[in-house]
Design a protein around this motif. Structure first.
Motif, PDB file in Angstrom:
ATOM      1  N   ARG A 100      -0.653  -6.516   6.488  1.00  0.00           N
ATOM      2  CA  ARG A 100      -0.346  -7.825   7.081  1.00  0.00           C
ATOM      3  C   ARG A 100      -1.076  -8.034   8.413  1.00  0.00           C
ATOM      4  O   ARG A 100      -1.208  -9.168   8.880  1.00  0.00           O
TER       5      ARG A 100
ATOM      6  N   GLN B 106      -0.209   0.266   4.351  1.00  0.00           N
ATOM      7  CA  GLN B 106       1.064  -0.333   4.744  1.00  0.00           C
ATOM      8  C   GLN B 106       0.910  -1.401   5.825  1.00  0.00           C
ATOM      9  O   GLN B 106       1.745  -2.294   5.942  1.00  0.00           O
TER      10      GLN B 106
ATOM     11  N   THR C  37       4.598  -9.097  -0.849  1.00  0.00           N
ATOM     12  CA  THR C  37       5.468  -8.778   0.281  1.00  0.00           C
ATOM     13  C   THR C  37       5.521  -7.301   0.637  1.00  0.00           C
ATOM     14  O   THR C  37       6.081  -6.940   1.671  1.00  0.00           O
ATOM     15  N   LYS C  38       4.968  -6.424  -0.198  1.00  0.00           N
ATOM     16  CA  LYS C  38       5.024  -4.989   0.103  1.00  0.00           C
ATOM     17  C   LYS C  38       3.970  -4.227  -0.691  1.00  0.00           C
ATOM     18  O   LYS C  38       3.364  -4.759  -1.618  1.00  0.00           O
ATOM     19  N   THR C  39       3.785  -2.973  -0.300  1.00  0.00           N
ATOM     20  CA  THR C  39       2.900  -2.067  -1.035  1.00  0.00           C
ATOM     21  C   THR C  39       3.741  -0.948  -1.642  1.00  0.00           C
ATOM     22  O   THR C  39       4.876  -0.711  -1.234  1.00  0.00           O
ATOM     23  N   SER C  40       3.166  -0.281  -2.623  1.00  0.00           N
ATOM     24  CA  SER C  40       3.793   0.925  -3.156  1.00  0.00           C
ATOM     25  C   SER C  40       2.710   1.848  -3.686  1.00  0.00           C
ATOM     26  O   SER C  40       1.566   1.425  -3.903  1.00  0.00           O
TER      27      SER C  40
END
Length: 338
Positions: free
Chosen positions: A319, A316, A255-258
């Motif tokens: 998607r 980022q 659901t996300k990047t870091s």
């Protein structure tokens, strides 16, 4: 000079670790963009072989990216402590923790080979070469780009004689290109373009989270000469990214990047998975030591279809990635840009 190398202001980012290969680079160059090979983690001979393969697939210009070696010392006890923390994860996929080696990524031999090859563009990441190296490559017919993440790095690159700056915003997937491993001076791409353009006068290649033709239009309007896209090309069939990596980009589990040092000891942006969640807070600033420690685990996890222990590098905007042949993606980006 940079503009003359491509029909459209679209550059396929060099993605080390297998994603960038001759097929992808040639397809992008043939479609009117500028394809790139990634020499990082390869020997000079492997790089030369890929240059030869690419030249068989395209008559158009393409580039090669090289890692600049660092010389930061790391205490052995720090590496041993991290080894103990991550050992069970490697064992869970039948792998061993690799030796915490350091190396120069075959730097000298690559520079010698690139002088002989005379490729259209040579770009550098993790630092700036000396003036002598830059001048010798320019004499061999190559345009030199240095990847920078702040104004200070940009000034060093200009002072060394670079022809162009690849300006990397913090939105970018994969490794931060910072000259120093401990640098955490992060800027968004548009702000960084403005900062650099306000003081320096070199062509800018904008990199960081660009996925759509409208993104390209935005950085061109901000003053960039071209846009460099990496994650956007990861799901192309020509991309050498592993099937597990490609699938993860569209998997709702992620659901996300870091930005993390967990996999390589250098800050890099990827999809947040189990390994990042568990070890990001304790990973040392130790590159390429940690890269060598985790590489067997990452490879085994890929073979066993376990994305939770892989470095799933992604920007980022991941998607918005599209599963299209590279040539069709370039055409679509051009239409969106219009």
């Amino acid at each position: 000079m940079l503009k003359e190398l491509m029909r459209y202001p679209i550059i396929q980012a060099p993605m080390a670790g297998g994603a960038s290969n001759p097929e992808l680079a040639a397809s992008v160059s043939n479609a009117g963009g500028l394809g790139f090979l990634a020499a990082g983690y390869k020997t000079a001979e492997e790089m030369k072989d890929e240059i030869g393969q690419t030249r068989q697939l395209t008559e158009h210009p393409f580039g090669v990216n090289v890692f600049v070696p660092g010389n930061e010392a790391v205490e052995e006890y720090i590496l041993s402590a991290y080894r103990e923390k991550i050992k069970k994860e490697a064992e869970s996929v039948g792998a061993e923790i690799g030796n915490a080696d350091t190396d120069d990524d075959d730097w000298g031999n690559k520079i010698t080979a690139l002088k002989e090859a005379g490729v259209a563009v040579v770009s550098f990441t993790f630092g700036c070469p000396t003036e002598d190296v830059i001048r010798e490559l320019q004499d061999a017919g190559s345009l030199i780009a240095v990847t920078v993440t702040n104004l200070q790095e940009a000034k060093r690159a200009v002072g060394a004689g670079a022809d162009a700056l690849c300006v990397q915003g913090f939105e970018a997937g994969g490794h931060r290109a910072s000259f120093e491993n401990r640098t955490e001076d992060d800027y968004g791409l548009l702000v960084l373009i403005r900062l650099i353009q306000g003081e320096l006068n070199l062509p800018i290649i904008a990199a960081g989270g660009l996925m759509h033709g409208k993104d390209i239009a935005a950085v061109l309007k901000a003053g960039a000469t071209a846009a460099q896209l990496g994650t956007a090309f990861l799901r192309c069939p020509e991309s050498g990214a592993s099937p597990v990596h490609k699938e993860a980009l569209g998997n709702p589990r992620f659901t996300k990047t870091s930005i993390t040092r967990a996999f390589s000891g250098r800050r890099a942006r990827g999809l947040v998975n189990h390994f990042i969640t568990e070890f990001d807070g304790v990973a040392p600033a130790a590159y390429p030591h940690v890269h060598h420690m985790t590489k067997h685990m990452r490879k085994a996890a890929g073979q066993k279809n376990i994305p939770e222990l892989m470095a799933l590098w992604a920007g980022q905007g991941y998607r918005l990635s599209r599963e299209l042949p590279a040539s069709e993606l370039v055409e679509l980006l051009v239409e969106e840009l219009k």
